[in-house]
Design a protein around this motif. Sequence first.
Motif, PDB file in Angstrom:
ATOM      1  N   ASP A  51       0.801  -1.215   0.000  1.00  0.00           N
ATOM      2  CA  ASP A  51       0.000   0.000   0.000  1.00  0.00           C
ATOM      3  C   ASP A  51       0.839   1.273   0.000  1.00  0.00           C
ATOM      4  O   ASP A  51       0.435   2.284  -0.582  1.00  0.00           O
ATOM      5  CB  ASP A  51      -0.928   0.023   1.221  1.00  0.00           C
ATOM      6  N   GLU A  52       1.984   1.233   0.648  1.00  0.00           N
ATOM      7  CA  GLU A  52       2.811   2.434   0.766  1.00  0.00           C
ATOM      8  C   GLU A  52       3.954   2.447  -0.243  1.00  0.00           C
ATOM      9  O   GLU A  52       4.340   3.503  -0.734  1.00  0.00           O
ATOM     10  CB  GLU A  52       3.381   2.528   2.188  1.00  0.00           C
ATOM     11  N   CYS A  53       4.481   1.259  -0.540  1.00  0.00           N
ATOM     12  CA  CYS A  53       5.669   1.182  -1.402  1.00  0.00           C
ATOM     13  C   CYS A  53       5.358   0.654  -2.802  1.00  0.00           C
ATOM     14  O   CYS A  53       6.268   0.544  -3.637  1.00  0.00           O
ATOM     15  CB  CYS A  53       6.728   0.290  -0.756  1.00  0.00           C
ATOM     16  N   ASP A  54       4.103   0.308  -3.059  1.00  0.00           N
ATOM     17  CA  ASP A  54       3.649  -0.145  -4.378  1.00  0.00           C
ATOM     18  C   ASP A  54       4.386  -1.385  -4.876  1.00  0.00           C
ATOM     19  O   ASP A  54       4.637  -1.542  -6.074  1.00  0.00           O
ATOM     20  CB  ASP A  54       3.795   0.981  -5.408  1.00  0.00           C
ATOM     21  N   VAL A  55       4.727  -2.281  -3.954  1.00  0.00           N
ATOM     22  CA  VAL A  55       5.398  -3.526  -4.342  1.00  0.00           C
ATOM     23  C   VAL A  55       4.372  -4.499  -4.903  1.00  0.00           C
ATOM     24  O   VAL A  55       3.334  -4.755  -4.285  1.00  0.00           O
ATOM     25  CB  VAL A  55       6.130  -4.148  -3.135  1.00  0.00           C
ATOM     26  N   GLU A  56       4.675  -5.036  -6.062  1.00  0.00           N
ATOM     27  CA  GLU A  56       3.802  -5.984  -6.733  1.00  0.00           C
ATOM     28  C   GLU A  56       4.534  -7.313  -6.916  1.00  0.00           C
ATOM     29  O   GLU A  56       5.767  -7.383  -6.773  1.00  0.00           O
ATOM     30  CB  GLU A  56       3.369  -5.430  -8.094  1.00  0.00           C
ATOM     31  N   GLY A  58       6.709 -10.249  -7.986  1.00  0.00           N
ATOM     32  CA  GLY A  58       7.899 -10.305  -8.820  1.00  0.00           C
ATOM     33  C   GLY A  58       8.870  -9.171  -8.629  1.00  0.00           C
ATOM     34  O   GLY A  58      10.011  -9.245  -9.104  1.00  0.00           O
ATOM     35  N   MET A  59       8.458  -8.104  -7.955  1.00  0.00           N
ATOM     36  CA  MET A  59       9.355  -6.973  -7.756  1.00  0.00           C
ATOM     37  C   MET A  59      10.412  -7.317  -6.707  1.00  0.00           C
ATOM     38  O   MET A  59      10.117  -7.962  -5.704  1.00  0.00           O
ATOM     39  CB  MET A  59       8.574  -5.726  -7.329  1.00  0.00           C
ATOM     40  N   PRO A  60      11.670  -6.874  -6.923  1.00  0.00           N
ATOM     41  CA  PRO A  60      12.742  -7.222  -5.984  1.00  0.00           C
ATOM     42  C   PRO A  60      12.688  -6.393  -4.704  1.00  0.00           C
ATOM     43  O   PRO A  60      12.500  -5.175  -4.741  1.00  0.00           O
ATOM     44  CB  PRO A  60      14.016  -6.921  -6.775  1.00  0.00           C
ATOM     45  N   VAL A  61      12.832  -7.078  -3.591  1.00  0.00           N
ATOM     46  CA  VAL A  61      12.952  -6.450  -2.272  1.00  0.00           C
ATOM     47  C   VAL A  61      14.212  -7.031  -1.625  1.00  0.00           C
ATOM     48  O   VAL A  61      14.339  -8.248  -1.512  1.00  0.00           O
ATOM     49  CB  VAL A  61      11.719  -6.736  -1.397  1.00  0.00           C
ATOM     50  N   CYS A  81       3.196 -10.461  -0.219  1.00  0.00           N
ATOM     51  CA  CYS A  81       2.717  -9.588  -1.306  1.00  0.00           C
ATOM     52  C   CYS A  81       3.366  -9.938  -2.636  1.00  0.00           C
ATOM     53  O   CYS A  81       3.204  -9.209  -3.623  1.00  0.00           O
ATOM     54  CB  CYS A  81       2.922  -8.115  -0.962  1.00  0.00           C
ATOM     55  N   GLY A  82       4.104 -11.062  -2.658  1.00  0.00           N
ATOM     56  CA  GLY A  82       4.626 -11.575  -3.923  1.00  0.00           C
ATOM     57  C   GLY A  82       5.993 -11.082  -4.315  1.00  0.00           C
ATOM     58  O   GLY A  82       6.435 -11.328  -5.451  1.00  0.00           O
ATOM     59  N   ALA A  83       6.692 -10.394  -3.420  1.00  0.00           N
ATOM     60  CA  ALA A  83       7.999  -9.846  -3.762  1.00  0.00           C
ATOM     61  C   ALA A  83       9.031 -10.936  -3.984  1.00  0.00           C
ATOM     62  O   ALA A  83       8.925 -12.045  -3.460  1.00  0.00           O
ATOM     63  CB  ALA A  83       8.478  -8.895  -2.662  1.00  0.00           C
ATOM     64  N   ARG A  84      10.037 -10.595  -4.739  1.00  0.00           N
ATOM     65  CA  ARG A  84      11.203 -11.457  -4.936  1.00  0.00           C
ATOM     66  C   ARG A  84      12.295 -10.983  -3.976  1.00  0.00           C
ATOM     67  O   ARG A  84      12.809  -9.872  -4.108  1.00  0.00           O
ATOM     68  CB  ARG A  84      11.698 -11.361  -6.373  1.00  0.00           C
ATOM     69  N   VAL A  85      12.620 -11.791  -2.993  1.00  0.00           N
ATOM     70  CA  VAL A  85      13.625 -11.420  -1.997  1.00  0.00           C
ATOM     71  C   VAL A  85      15.018 -11.645  -2.575  1.00  0.00           C
ATOM     72  O   VAL A  85      15.335 -12.739  -3.054  1.00  0.00           O
ATOM     73  CB  VAL A  85      13.445 -12.228  -0.696  1.00  0.00           C
ATOM     74  N   GLY A  91      18.685  -1.770  -7.494  1.00  0.00           N
ATOM     75  CA  GLY A  91      17.494  -2.047  -8.274  1.00  0.00           C
ATOM     76  C   GLY A  91      16.295  -2.505  -7.479  1.00  0.00           C
ATOM     77  O   GLY A  91      15.220  -2.723  -8.054  1.00  0.00           O
ATOM     78  N   ALA A  92      16.440  -2.645  -6.165  1.00  0.00           N
ATOM     79  CA  ALA A  92      15.330  -3.114  -5.336  1.00  0.00           C
ATOM     80  C   ALA A  92      14.324  -1.999  -5.085  1.00  0.00           C
ATOM     81  O   ALA A  92      14.695  -0.826  -4.964  1.00  0.00           O
ATOM     82  CB  ALA A  92      15.847  -3.643  -4.002  1.00  0.00           C
ATOM     83  N   ALA A  93      13.048  -2.380  -5.007  1.00  0.00           N
ATOM     84  CA  ALA A  93      12.026  -1.396  -4.678  1.00  0.00           C
ATOM     85  C   ALA A  93      12.197  -0.910  -3.244  1.00  0.00           C
ATOM     86  O   ALA A  93      11.998   0.266  -2.934  1.00  0.00           O
ATOM     87  CB  ALA A  93      10.639  -2.006  -4.873  1.00  0.00           C
TER      88      ALA A  93
END
Length: 234
Positions: A51-56, A58-61, A81-85, A91-93
């Motif tokens: 909600d705050e960081c717009d992580v969807e 597949g996005m890298p965290v 939330c589906g992030a890629r750790v 390049g990470a969100a």
Amino acid sequence: MSLTEKLFRPLLGLPARPLITQYDDADGSRVELSRATVANWAAKTANWLRDECDVEPGMPVSVALPAHWQTVGVLLGAWWCGARVVTEPAGAAVAFVAPEAKAEGAELVAAVALDPLGRGLTGEPPAGILDYLNEIRVFGDDFQPWQPVSGDTLALADYTVDHAIAEAQTRAAHHNFTADSRIMSTMDWADPDAVLTGLLSVLSSGAALVQCAHPDQTKLAARAETERTTHTLP
């Protein structure tokens, strides 16, 4: 379905059971968290990331944190939330770091205090860095995904959701972990391989983890007896 939904959600059928008992021999602390309490931390993290960081999905965290109960909340929240750790921040969100650590190349940096009582950072965080614990407190204790996470979504470095789950289950079987196991570990979670063995294999079996940070080797035998552990990692 996300990695957290597949491995952790089923454990919430017995929410009061301990999930992680954290010892830190550097400060003498002991903290025990139930599955329900860890779920609250993970849900707050997932809601904040989405909600705050717009992580969807597949996005890298980036998660560059030691083995710690707060790291469990971060990892499960990111996967929920589906992030890629990943380990590298470039390049990470969002990059999660220990206090005073740096993370260059991430869109946003959140410092995790790693305080045994769940308190935030002492004083104001450095410019450009958020206090993770203070950020997530206002977010909900329940997480409901807005979109599905497919099994072929990258979840941990180059492991997809399905691959990570299969590998975690294989390692759990190798160590003979069961739902009745209590596993003492001094492993750090510095890379995906360690995360798979030191955390995900435990979750996949429904076991409880006794995690020892800065371990005093002279105390481990007595601690294993006190905690009634059945297995030891590494």
